[in-house]
Every structure is written in structure tokens, then in C-alpha cells.
Design a protein around this motif. Structure first.
Motif, PDB file in Angstrom:
ATOM      1  N   VAL A 120     -65.445   8.402  25.972  1.00 24.40           N
ATOM      2  CA  VAL A 120     -64.932   8.614  24.614  1.00 24.40           C
ATOM      3  C   VAL A 120     -63.466   9.030  24.708  1.00 24.40           C
ATOM      4  CG1 VAL A 120     -65.105  10.034  22.517  1.00 24.40           C
ATOM      5  CG2 VAL A 120     -67.176   9.203  23.630  1.00 24.40           C
ATOM      6  N   ILE A 121     -62.662   8.490  23.785  1.00 23.18           N
ATOM      7  CA  ILE A 121     -61.219   8.766  23.782  1.00 23.18           C
ATOM      8  C   ILE A 121     -60.820   9.202  22.377  1.00 23.18           C
ATOM      9  CG2 ILE A 121     -58.940   7.710  24.111  1.00 23.18           C
ATOM     10  CD1 ILE A 121     -60.720   5.498  25.711  1.00 23.18           C
ATOM     11  N   SER A 122     -60.081  10.304  22.264  1.00 23.55           N
ATOM     12  CA  SER A 122     -59.548  10.694  20.943  1.00 23.55           C
ATOM     13  C   SER A 122     -58.113  10.191  20.796  1.00 23.55           C
ATOM     14  CB  SER A 122     -59.643  12.215  20.743  1.00 23.55           C
ATOM     15  OG  SER A 122     -59.076  12.916  21.829  1.00 23.55           O
ATOM     16  N   THR A 123     -57.643  10.115  19.537  1.00 22.54           N
ATOM     17  CA  THR A 123     -56.414   9.391  19.153  1.00 22.54           C
ATOM     18  C   THR A 123     -56.350   8.071  19.925  1.00 22.54           C
ATOM     19  OG1 THR A 123     -54.687  10.265  20.628  1.00 22.54           O
ATOM     20  CG2 THR A 123     -55.180  11.564  18.721  1.00 22.54           C
ATOM     21  N   ALA A 124     -57.453   7.333  19.801  1.00 25.81           N
ATOM     22  CA  ALA A 124     -57.671   6.152  20.646  1.00 25.81           C
ATOM     23  C   ALA A 124     -56.736   4.989  20.348  1.00 25.81           C
ATOM     24  CB  ALA A 124     -59.120   5.693  20.509  1.00 25.81           C
ATOM     25  N   GLU A 183     -77.096   7.670  24.764  1.00 28.91           N
ATOM     26  CA  GLU A 183     -77.261   7.997  26.192  1.00 28.91           C
ATOM     27  C   GLU A 183     -76.385   9.166  26.626  1.00 28.91           C
ATOM     28  OE1 GLU A 183     -75.654   5.558  24.849  1.00 28.91           O
ATOM     29  OE2 GLU A 183     -73.742   5.233  25.849  1.00 28.91           O
ATOM     30  N   GLY A 184     -75.486   9.636  25.744  1.00 28.44           N
ATOM     31  CA  GLY A 184     -74.578  10.736  26.081  1.00 28.44           C
ATOM     32  C   GLY A 184     -73.248  10.235  26.622  1.00 28.44           C
ATOM     33  N   VAL A 185     -72.308  11.158  26.743  1.00 26.17           N
ATOM     34  CA  VAL A 185     -70.932  10.823  27.135  1.00 26.17           C
ATOM     35  C   VAL A 185     -70.669  11.355  28.542  1.00 26.17           C
ATOM     36  CG1 VAL A 185     -68.495  11.228  26.551  1.00 26.17           C
ATOM     37  CG2 VAL A 185     -70.196  10.934  24.721  1.00 26.17           C
ATOM     38  N   ASP A 186     -70.156  10.484  29.402  1.00 23.33           N
ATOM     39  CA  ASP A 186     -69.865  10.901  30.785  1.00 23.33           C
ATOM     40  C   ASP A 186     -68.414  11.347  30.965  1.00 23.33           C
ATOM     41  OD1 ASP A 186     -72.481  10.075  31.988  1.00 23.33           O
ATOM     42  OD2 ASP A 186     -71.838   8.161  31.119  1.00 23.33           O
ATOM     43  N   CYS A 187     -67.497  10.649  30.277  1.00 24.68           N
ATOM     44  CA  CYS A 187     -66.075  10.981  30.418  1.00 24.68           C
ATOM     45  C   CYS A 187     -65.468  11.124  29.029  1.00 24.68           C
ATOM     46  CB  CYS A 187     -65.304   9.863  31.130  1.00 24.68           C
ATOM     47  SG  CYS A 187     -65.966   9.409  32.731  1.00 24.68           S
ATOM     48  N   TYR A 188     -64.682  12.169  28.848  1.00 29.68           N
ATOM     49  CA  TYR A 188     -63.955  12.333  27.581  1.00 29.68           C
ATOM     50  C   TYR A 188     -62.474  12.468  27.901  1.00 29.68           C
ATOM     51  CZ  TYR A 188     -62.083  14.557  23.371  1.00 29.68           C
ATOM     52  OH  TYR A 188     -61.308  14.863  22.280  1.00 29.68           O
TER      53      TYR A 188
END
Ligand code: NDP
Length: 301
Positions: A120-124, A183-188
């Protein structure tokens, strides 16, 4: 008139970046606003910086600069723009410059993504975020971009190959994440901090990795506060690491060359939001802080 080892550089493109908001509070009236630029050398007594050469310099918001090639008040010594063929020179401030290396090193070195993981990435849809998402796709990950408009989100999914976007202004981020990433987030890859990051962290998987790149939502705040993220960090055995891209100065060219290769292979796309006219720097800056940009913000002098 240049003396000894000095040269005179004329700005061609100026970079507009969110970090300027954080640093601007330290400036006094009359100080030159900080920032980097692509400039052309128009006069020189320095053989390392000949007339006609383009450089990236941390000269601040100014059109003409006399430099001796050393470090400036704002940062690194001027660098020669690498050979990027027919690509626009402005890319040396974005995808083939500081923001490109921020995405490359900040994501790969800290998130260490593996095939099949969810990122997941913010200000993507910004310069760094849109780049990180494409690297994550190259690495075989599922990618979710969090951004502030449907138009930006559609660009991420339809043109850059992101799997999903979430509009944090109109969607319920918590609910949307449960739907997009059951499935959930592995990397943010965190560009924003604040409430958006707190919600995303509640969706992390065990041993998830968080790369703290920026804190756009908190740049107006005077003091740093430890928020309430500790519970998520403990519960999910998370690793969270902040960075300044200058940490990888000794590998700078590796990032530029890899990003250039991906562009030439058609695996890495970029967009720029370009404003014409030096006198419009401030408008470009405030527009970006309000989310008016897609990709890298540049001012063409
Ligand atoms: P962006 O192109 O992403 O531009 C900023 C974006 O931030 C806006 O378009 C807007 O997007 C979003 N935004 C602004 N204010 C808020 C807010 N209050 N809440 C949520 N989103 C907001 O910038 P860059 O790609 O150049 O930089 C991304 C981040 O990386 C920045 O925080 C920057 O400081 C950081 N950075 C860190 C470096 C390092 O060495 N650690 C180096 C370079 C950059 P939207 O419409 O989606 O809300």
C-alpha cells in the motif's frame, strides 16, 4: 563575471517539493527559498563545469547562480545531468533524479518486497508514490494506491497498472482496505503520516515493513508526536524505518540507471505537472500542497 573556479548557471527547470513546506518554517524574511534546479552553464572558468553543460544544483529559488562547484547552503554539490538521450531534461529532478531515487532505494531497501506480497502506498499519484507502485508491480506485488481524487486513482489503475485505488477523501479507508486487501498488507510506503497511516497500519500482516518517506499531513505541525501506532507495531511485529534519500548518495547512479532502463523498457511511466514562469513558483508550490498535481511538480523558467 566569474573568477578562478567559478561558473554562472542559468535555471531551466525548478523542482517543487513537499519537503519545502517543512523547511520553510526555519527561513527568515529575505532568505532564499531552498530547492533544486536543472541549470545550464552559461559562463565558466571551471573545466569540470564547461559552458553549455546542464547540471542539477541545490541553488534555491533563483534564476542565476554563481557557484564554484562545492556544496551549497541547501545541500549537495552540483551534479552533471547524466546522459538521458532524448528524454526531457526536467526528468533529472523527478523520475531520473532525487524523487526517482527516493522511490527506488526507499522502497526496495526498506520494504524488501517479495513476489505476491501486498503493498500500500499513500499519496500514490505523486512523484514518489506513482513510481514506487510501478516498481512494486515490476517486483510482482499486488499494489493499492491511496490518493485524493478518483481522476488520480484511475490514472494509477488504468495507466500504471496498480491493482486498486482508494480515494481517502470520499471512501471509508478502513472498509475499502478490508475489501481490496482481505489478505492483509505486507509493505506500506508512507508518504503522509497522520490518520491515513494509522488506519493502514491496522491492516498490516505479521512482520510487515513500513518505509517512512514523508509526512505530508503533518508538515504544518510544530512538534513531532508519537501517535497511537505502537499497538499495531507490537501486535503485528512490524518494522518501521524512516530515511533520507541522501543515505544512498554513494549508490546514486545505480538508481538513475535502473530507472532509466525501466523507462526505456516501457515498464516505468511518469507524469509531470509543469507550470510556466519563474514568477509562478509559489503558486505551483501551494497548488501541490493542496493535491493539484499528478506526478512530479516542475516550474519551467
Ligand atoms: P507528491 O507529488 O506526492 O505531492 C504531494 C501530495 O501529497 C499532493 O499531491 C497530495 O496528494 C498529498 N497531500 C498533501 N497534503 C496532504 C494531506 N494533508 N493529507 C494527505 N495527502 C496530502 O510529492 P512527492 O512525490 O515529491 O513526495 C512525496 C513524499 O515524499 C513527501 O512527503 C515528501 O516530503 C517525501 N520525500 C521524502 C524524501 C526522503 O528522502 N525521505 C525525498 C523526497 C520526497 P493527494 O491528492 O493524493 O492528497
Amino acid at each position: 563575471m566569474c573568477i578562478s573556479t567559478e561558473f554562472l548557471a542559468e535555471a531551466v527547470y525548478l523542482s517543487v517539493d513537499p519537503y519545502m513546506r517543512a523547511y520553510s518554517s526555519k527561513l527568515k524574511p529575505g532568505d532564499t527559498f531552498l530547492g533544486s534546479q536543472v541549470a545550464k552553464i552559461i559562463e565558466s572558468k571551471n573545466p569540470k563545469f564547461p559552458v553549455g553543460q546542464h547540471i542539477v544544483g541545490y541553488f534555491g529559488w533563483r534564476t542565476h547562480t554563481i557557484s564554484d562547484g562545492g556544496t551549497t547552503t541547501f545541500g549537495n554539490a552540483p551534479m552533471i545531468v547524466p546522459n538521458i538521450g532524448t528524454l526531457p531534461l526536467s526528468l533529472a529532478l523527478g523520475v531520473l533524479g532525487m524523487t526517482g531515487n527516493t522511490a527506488y532505494f526507499g522502497f526496495l531497501e526498506i520494504c524488501t518486497p517479495r513476489v505476491g506480497e501486498t503493498v500500500v502506498i499513500s499519496t500514490a499519484a505523486g512523484a514518489v508514490g506513482s513510481h514506487v507502485g510501478q516498481i512494486a508491480k515490476i517486483k510482482g506485488c499486488k499494489v493499492i494506491g491511496v490518493t485524493g481524487s478518483d481522476e488520480k486513482g484511475k490514472w494509477l489503475v488504468n495507466e500504471l497498472g496498480f491493482d486498486h485505488f482508494i480515494n481517502y477523501k470520499t471512501d471509508d479507508l478502513d472498509k475499502a482496505l478490508s475489501e481490496c486487501a482481505p489478505e492483509g498488507v505486507d509493505c506500506y510506503f508512507d508518504n503522509v503520516g497522520g490518520d491515513i497511516s494509522s488506519i493502514i497500519m491496522r491492516h498490516m500482516n505479521n512482520f510487515g515493513r513500513i518505509s517512512v518517506c514523508g509526512a505530508a499531513s503533518t508538515y504544518n505541525e510544530k512538534e513531532a508526536k508519537a501517535s497511537t501506532i505502537q499497538r499495531s507495531m507490537i501486535s503485528f511485529n512490524l518494522k518501521m524505518e524512516g530515511f533520507l534519500v541522501q543515505r544512498w548518495n554513494d549508490r546514486w547512479n545505480e538508481g538513475i540507471q535502473q530507472n532509466l532502463k525501466w523507462i526505456k523498457q516501457g515498464k516505468l511511466k511518469y507524469r509531470e505537472t509543469v507550470t510556466e514562469g519563474f514568477e509562478n513558483m509559489f503558486e505551483a508550490f501551494t497548488d501541490m500542497l493542496q493535491g493539484g498535481n499528478v506526478g512530479k511538480v516542475i516550474v519551467k523558467v
